[in-house]
Design an enzyme around this catalytic site. Structure first.
Site, mmCIF file in Angstrom:
data_model
loop_
_atom_site.group_PDB
_atom_site.id
_atom_site.type_symbol
_atom_site.label_atom_id
_atom_site.label_comp_id
_atom_site.label_asym_id
_atom_site.label_seq_id
_atom_site.Cartn_x
_atom_site.Cartn_y
_atom_site.Cartn_z
ATOM 1 N N THR A 338 0.819 -1.225 0.000
ATOM 2 C CA THR A 338 0.000 0.000 0.000
ATOM 3 C C THR A 338 0.854 1.276 0.000
ATOM 4 O O THR A 338 2.056 1.229 0.196
ATOM 5 C CB THR A 338 -0.943 0.009 1.216
ATOM 6 O OG1 THR A 338 -0.196 -0.300 2.392
ATOM 7 C CG2 THR A 338 -2.054 -1.008 1.060
ATOM 8 N N ASP A 339 0.153 2.431 -0.192
ATOM 9 C CA ASP A 339 0.831 3.738 -0.257
ATOM 10 C C ASP A 339 0.740 4.461 1.090
ATOM 11 O O ASP A 339 0.526 5.664 1.134
ATOM 12 C CB ASP A 339 0.164 4.629 -1.321
ATOM 13 C CG ASP A 339 0.038 3.928 -2.655
ATOM 14 O OD1 ASP A 339 1.038 3.358 -3.084
ATOM 15 O OD2 ASP A 339 -1.046 3.946 -3.250
ATOM 16 N N SER A 364 1.232 8.795 4.912
ATOM 17 C CA SER A 364 0.663 8.741 3.565
ATOM 18 C C SER A 364 1.797 9.015 2.595
ATOM 19 O O SER A 364 2.409 10.080 2.648
ATOM 20 C CB SER A 364 -0.434 9.793 3.402
ATOM 21 O OG SER A 364 -0.818 9.873 2.060
ATOM 22 N N ARG A 365 2.081 8.070 1.717
ATOM 23 C CA ARG A 365 3.213 8.247 0.802
ATOM 24 C C ARG A 365 2.856 9.162 -0.363
ATOM 25 O O ARG A 365 3.685 9.453 -1.199
ATOM 26 C CB ARG A 365 3.707 6.881 0.308
ATOM 27 C CG ARG A 365 4.216 6.031 1.462
ATOM 28 C CD ARG A 365 4.982 4.812 1.025
ATOM 29 N NE ARG A 365 5.291 4.013 2.217
ATOM 30 C CZ ARG A 365 4.711 2.864 2.505
ATOM 31 N NH1 ARG A 365 3.812 2.364 1.706
ATOM 32 N NH2 ARG A 365 5.039 2.214 3.594
ATOM 33 N N VAL A 366 1.594 9.585 -0.427
ATOM 34 C CA VAL A 366 1.207 10.576 -1.435
ATOM 35 C C VAL A 366 1.341 11.969 -0.833
ATOM 36 O O VAL A 366 1.760 12.918 -1.476
ATOM 37 C CB VAL A 366 -0.234 10.304 -1.944
ATOM 38 C CG1 VAL A 366 -0.725 11.440 -2.806
ATOM 39 C CG2 VAL A 366 -0.260 9.000 -2.717
#
Length: 503
Positions: A338-339, A364-366
């Site tokens: 997951t991101d 959150s990698r975004v």
């Protein structure tokens, strides 16, 4: 009795005309063993992996093991009417589910069959439950925010359309509540939602459906349900069926949100199937392809490029941990797919911090690319101040002589904790979140007692809605807080404090 020769010859001629010398040929095998929802079938040498097979009583099975001299078949339903020696036919079809707008507002099982007593589904078409994930070329950057309506998430761990954000935590820490709040918050935002319940109690899902109906969210939601009483094959198929339903809308250029609740039970169902099929067990008795089980599911979430319709599929998988152990086998697998993850802590939950999100372990990698500019500018300092507060709070327990700077940071941290609290099933619009976080960041809450902060938040937002609605309108349209708007918000806060006697 009068015999009419003309009539007899007419019937014979019709039969000759309709006679076909084509043989109905279908390859058939034989059941050599059956039990525990698994059948071993001899023959069927041209069967494909994942193909549907038909038993004499009309029950379907799915070919999963293609061994040298037999096939391991998982039975979709009860194996009560199947016995040794029964013939088994190839269907030439893979498992598929009905798709299209006819599924909105419906509750279906893992095979796409309605279970809500609302009659048959008006399906647009059928779609295979297993399809390849979109390629890199078909995707675009995740940059549009998907608002959850939860302050702690939208500010600290923002989710973008097309992202895969894991919700992880012990049982009874509010994981499902976050997912349901997010679905409720999509009202009037033109986002279709799919909620997949895997191995849940039927009473729990009935309560969730009731909440969705009461809040009006069921109108744009499909529930795919495989309860704890369903067989392991149906629990294994449920998330793929839900993903196929959601994927159809994504390929039509629509935004879709899918919740998998939860993938721990999905992994357990797959482990049961694999052990019954005599596949070699690996770590924690899971089969070797347990990573692939979830990666091929979650990789189907994507933000599609304009050439491919521009739709998006956002996935919120849920995973249950034991005693907060996020380094267990299935949690670490899914964290790596997951991101980012939203980590819910039992201690926070028990101390009345709800949602019980731990911003230190949540990520959150975004990140900021999925936030409106106003939220991005406010959320930056918030995360740092919150981390400093957690560190200071741990040390300040052991010392009584604290300097003023430390006391100020602790006081501000307490107010951050209080602002991030939120009741269940009450998501907030992003404009309301920006207003209260602006008041927090600019130290307007410093002289308000911690116990009255949530009351101040409600009074402040109520005042803005009634007497200064243009402020929210400007935030919604521009996405930023200009200097003039900031001055106006400061004046409104001062007026609310005076009017309601705060500070």
């Amino acid at each position: 009795m009068i015999v009419n020769p003309d009539e007899i010859s007419k019937v014979i001629k019709q039969q000759i005309k309709s006679y076909s010398d084509e043989l109905d040929f279908s390859e058939a095998g034989t059941v050599i063993q059956v039990g525990d929802g698994i059948a071993r079938v001899h023959g069927l040498f041209s069967a494909m992996s994942g193909e549907l097979l038909e038993f004499p009583n009309g029950t379907y099975g799915m070919a999963l093991n293609l061994d040298e001299d037999s096939i391991g078949v998982v039975i979709m339903g009860s194996d009560a009417g199947i016995k040794e020696g029964d013939p088994v036919k190839l269907t030439g079809r893979m498992a598929e589910v009905p798709v299209g707008d006819g599924l909105l507002g419906r509750v279906v099982n893992a095979l796409g069959e309605p279970i809500d007593d609302k009659g048959p589904i008006a399906a647009k078409s059928y779609r295979r439950i297993e399809t390849p994930a979109p390629s890199v070329i078909m995707r675009r950057e995740v940059k549009e925010p998907l608002q959850t309506g939860i302050k702690a998430i939208d500010a600290l761990v923002p989710i973008g359309k097309g992202q895969r954000e894991l919700i992880i935590g012990d049982r009874e820490t509010g994981k499902t509540a976050i997912a349901i709040d997010t679905i409720i918050n999509q009202k009037n935002k033109d986002v279709h939602c799919v909620y997949v319940a895997i191995g849940q109690k039927a009473s729990t899902v009935a309560r969730i459906i009731d909440v969705l109906n009461k809040t009006g969210a069921m109108a744009y939601t499909t529930v795919v349900l495989s309860t704890a009483s369903d067989s392991a094959p149906l629990q294994y198929l449920a998330p793929y069926a839900g993903c196929a339903i959601a994927e159809e809308w994504m390929l039509e250029g629509k935004d879709v949100l899918i919740v998998y609740d939860d993938l721990s039970k999905h992994a357990v169902a797959y482990r049961a199937i694999s052990l019954l099929l005599r596949r070699p067990p690996g770590r924690e008795a899971y089969p070797g392809d347990i990573f692939y089980l979830h990666s091929r599911l979650l990789e189907r979430a994507a933000s599609m490029s304009e050439e491919y319709g521009g739709g998006s599929l956002t996935a919120l998988p849920i995973v249950e941990t034991q005693e907060g152990d996020i380094s267990a086998y299935v949690p670490t697998n899914i964290i790596s797919i997951t991101d980012g993850q939203i980590y819910l802590e039992a201690d926070l939950f028990n101390n009345g911090v709800r949602p019980a999100i731990n911003p230190g372990l949540s990520v959150s990698r975004v990140g900021g690319s999925a936030q409106i500019p106003a939220m991005k500018s406010l959320a930056g300092p918030l995360r740092i101040e919150f981390a400093q507060y957690k560190e200071l709070a741990a040390f300040s327990q052991f010392g009584s002589d604290l300097n003023q700077d430390t006391l100020d940071r602790l006081n501000h941290g307490e107010r951050i904790m209080e602002v991030l609290k939120q009741p269940q099933y009450h998501p907030m619009s992003v404009e309301d979140q920006v207003l209260i976080l602006y008041a927090l960041n600019n130290k307007h809450l410093t002289n308000i007692e911690v116990g009255r902060i949530l009351k101040f938040q409600n009074d402040f937002i109520h005042y803005v809605n009634k007497d200064a609605a243009h402020i929210k309108e400007e935030i919604r349209e521009s996405g930023v807080i200009s200097e003039e708007l900031a001055k106006e918000i400061d004046e409104v806060i001062a007026e609310v404090k005076k009017q309601y006697n705060y500070g």
